[in-house]
Design a protein around this motif. Structure first.
Motif, PDB file in Angstrom:
ATOM      1  N   LYS A 221    -112.705  22.019 -53.188  1.00 54.17           N
ATOM      2  CA  LYS A 221    -112.334  22.191 -54.601  1.00 54.17           C
ATOM      3  C   LYS A 221    -111.532  20.993 -55.115  1.00 54.17           C
ATOM      4  O   LYS A 221    -111.851  20.408 -56.154  1.00 54.17           O
ATOM      5  N   THR A 222    -110.475  20.646 -54.382  1.00 52.45           N
ATOM      6  CA  THR A 222    -109.620  19.533 -54.824  1.00 52.45           C
ATOM      7  C   THR A 222    -110.433  18.254 -54.946  1.00 52.45           C
ATOM      8  O   THR A 222    -110.339  17.524 -55.944  1.00 52.45           O
TER       9      THR A 222
ATOM     10  N   THR B  47    -104.715  21.621 -56.254  1.00 53.95           N
ATOM     11  CA  THR B  47    -103.741  21.471 -55.173  1.00 53.95           C
ATOM     12  C   THR B  47    -102.896  20.208 -55.328  1.00 53.95           C
ATOM     13  O   THR B  47    -101.722  20.196 -54.946  1.00 53.95           O
TER      14      THR B  47
ATOM     15  N   THR C  10    -102.285  25.804 -55.690  1.00 50.66           N
ATOM     16  CA  THR C  10    -103.601  25.302 -56.088  1.00 50.66           C
ATOM     17  C   THR C  10    -103.909  25.755 -57.505  1.00 50.66           C
ATOM     18  O   THR C  10    -104.280  24.970 -58.370  1.00 50.66           O
TER      19      THR C  10
ATOM     20  N   GLU D 223    -109.351  23.759 -60.265  1.00 51.06           N
ATOM     21  CA  GLU D 223    -109.708  24.526 -59.077  1.00 51.06           C
ATOM     22  C   GLU D 223    -109.451  25.994 -59.356  1.00 51.06           C
ATOM     23  O   GLU D 223    -108.391  26.349 -59.873  1.00 51.06           O
TER      24      GLU D 223
HETATM   25 MG   LIG Z   1    -107.463  22.513 -53.182  1.00 51.76          MG
END
Ligand SMILES: [Mg+2]
Ligand SMILES: CC(=O)N[C@H]1[C@@H](OP(=O)(O)OP(=O)(O)OC[C@H]2O[C@@H](n3ccc(=O)[nH]c3=O)[C@H](O)[C@@H]2O)O[C@H](CO)[C@@H](O)[C@@H]1O[C@H](C)C(=O)N[C@@H](C)C(=O)N[C@H](CCC(=O)O)C(=O)O
Ligand SMILES: Nc1ncnc2c1ncn2[C@@H]1O[C@H](COP(=O)(O)OP(=O)(O)OP(=O)(O)O)[C@@H](O)[C@H]1O
Ligand SMILES: N[C@H](CCC[C@H](N)C(=O)O)C(=O)O
Length: 471
Positions: free
Chosen positions: A103-104, A126, A141, A166
């Motif tokens: 995701k990051t 994050t 996050t 995210e």
């Molecule tokens: Mg992340």
């Protein structure tokens, strides 16, 4: 519509803000009282009203005296909707990314690609809130709904038009990222994590799927890393809702990855798209970074980017902080990498990324976090024992747990691993044993700046510690 006043009392009252923590209530606030994992927010309703709350969003059976009771079966959802009306307007183009890993990296790559195409872009996750000018750390996050919405609205006021954020499974199940139109949503992958919170994999997947079943706009685009075994579930939802689908991966329709050749500093990707074959020099190593880059490209295509500009942008991506980041090259030439792998799947991906670059051994220093899914610990050990040449088990944020016990649970999956609890000593031992041609991988903390022990955060930076070993 802008939520400015609330009626229900003697006369309309001006709303000044929103809070989900009674300690943040000021006169004119709407307070959200939620039953949480630790405590029940309803216990703080009287204190919130005493502090000036004019309305409380809570379950119908909650007791609210002296303020308007906005009763809702799901108070988190109702609160998010009301708060979004208050904080609007938001940037016109917001996209979200969910999945266990990636995701990051994906939101950061989307931000970079948008910027290359001339947009005023930001990412939230994050790493914090990142714009072209600065990065502000938030700690989680997916921050709480009030922080999230006020941050996104603040970005709009600064002129940001494009935001990628995210959506963690915790955040999705607690409605921490609601209320703004999500133009496109991406799914990266699903593997074991967070079962302490979700209970089982089915519930964990259900939490993530809410991004596609409820959060994504009706006319939004679903972007799917199609090579993950759970991709079908996301695609089914998109088809049922009539969302446009962008699929990427080796089986992708929109961006089909047909070749991937590792090179010294990156990899050459062969991609089929729009009926032609394209070559892209991605300046990042590892199959997982190629996957995230293609998912990010899918999101950019979903929000109006052209294929030519988007593929050209991939060749100019900057590394993501703490994700296969080369911290230092030891005096004998052995490189030391830092990566945020903290799940079995991520460790496998990080090791696989480095393997083609190791002439000698791959030495991996890793550990598992405390107060998190303890069922992932032995599988993390198993992956490293099987895939690395040398495994060193150390501490990674023991939090309130006994660090030795966490290590023992990891070692149960890697009985032949070396145990060195002190993370600095473990990193030093790895660097000391590295020979020319070897690679050291320090996994688990990535960009993190602290070791969480009890309720203390002791300053700790894997990159800096690795550099200290070299100097
Ligand atoms: Mg992340
Ligand atoms: C398990 C979990 O996710 N907890 C988060 C959640 O808490 P909760 O709703 O269960 O809250 P609670 O502490 O039981 O309190 C219930 C309610 O009473 C309120 N309260 C509480 C105390 C008080 O004195 N007054 C008061 O009003 C609280 O604000 C809350 O609304 O909501 C809080 C506010 O949004 C979060 O700070 C808190 O994150 C804790 C600190 C946490 O560590 N979360 C981690 C696990 C997390 O969410 N991680 C994911 C990352 C996942 C990933 O990327 O892999 C993330 O998105 O960051
Ligand atoms: N697409 C992917 N497939 C498998 N593993 C990945 C992938 N992307 C990232 N990883 C692994 O997961 C680690 C974390 O990556 P990243 O921070 O981008 O994920 P995340 O989903 O944001 O994690 P978190 O849930 O902690 O926020 C990386 O350092 C890498 O080891
Ligand atoms: N977002 C993840 C980060 C884990 C990072 C690792 N260093 C750990 O502490 O387990 C979590 O909160 O579970």
């Amino acid at each position: 519509m802008k939520l400015g006043t609330i009626t229900g009392g003697d006369e309309p009252q001006t709303v000044t803000g929103f809070a989900i923590d009674h300690r943040k209530v000021a006169p004119g606030t709407i307070f959200g009282a939620f039953d949480g994992a630790r405590v029940n927010g309803e216990d703080f309703i009287p204190a919130a009203i005493a502090a000036g709350a004019i309305a409380v969003v809570a379950r119908p059976e909650a007791v609210v005296e002296g303020a308007v009771h906005i009763a809702a079966r799901d108070p988190r959802e109702a609160f998010a909707r009301a708060a979004a009306q208050f904080f609007a307007p938001f940037p016109p183009t917001c996209v979200a990314v969910t999945g266990t890993n990636g995701k990051t990296s994906t939101v950061e790559m989307v931000r970079q690609l948008w910027r290359m195409q001339g947009h005023h872009a930001a990412s939230i996750g994050t790493l914090g809130v990142t714009t072209a000018d600065e990065r502000v750390v938030t700690g989680l996050t997916t921050p709480d709904i009030v922080t999230f919405l006020s941050n996104v609205a603040g970005l709009a006021r600064e002129g940001v038009t494009h935001v990628a954020f995210e959506a963690s499974s915790h955040g999705l199940s607690q409605y921490r990222t609601e209320g703004l139109p999500v133009r496109a949503a991406a799914f990266t992958n699903l593997s074991r994590d967070h079962l302490d919170y979700h209970g089982d994999m089915a519930s964990y997947l259900t939490a993530k799927l809410r991004l596609f079943s409820e959060v994504l706009a009706d006319d939004g685009v679903a972007v799917v890393w199609i090579d993950d075994p759970h991709a079908d579930r996301v695609m089914d939802l998109a088809r049922v809702r009539g969302n446009r689908l962008i699929t990427v991966g080796e089986h992708g329709e929109t961006l089909r990855l047909v070749g991937r050749e590792p090179s010294l500093l990156g990899q050459a990707l062969t991609i089929e798209a729009e009926g032609a074959t394209h070559k892209v020099q991605l300046p990042l190593i590892g199959a997982y970074q190629a996957a995230n880059a293609l998912t990010a490209a899918g999101l950019v295509l979903a929000t109006g980017g052209t294929l030519a500009a988007t593929l050209a942008g991939l060749a100019r991506l900057q590394p993501v902080r703490g994700r296969l980041e080369r911290a230092v090259i030891l005096p004998n030439g052995a490189p030391v990498y830092v990566d945020y792998a903290h799940t079995p799947d991520a460790l496998e991906a990080a090791i696989a990324a480095l393997r083609p670059h190791a002439e000698g051994r791959l030495i991996v220093v890793f550990g598992a976090g405390g107060d998190r899914d303890n069922g992932k610990r032995a599988p993390m050990g198993e992956v490293v024992a099987a895939q690395a040449d040398v495994a060193i088990v150390t501490d990674d944020n023991p939090r309130t747990e006994d660090a030795a016990q966490i290590r023992a649970q990891v070692l149960a999956g890697a009985p032949s691993a070396t145990e060195i609890g002190d993370r600095r000593a473990a990193i030093r031992a790895a660097c000391d044993m590295a020979q020319p041609g070897d690679i050291v991988l320090i996994a688990g903390k990535g960009h993190e700046q602290g070791q969480i022990v009890g309720d203390m955060i002791l300053p700790f930076d894997d990159v800096q510690v690795a550099r200290d070993c070299a100097g």
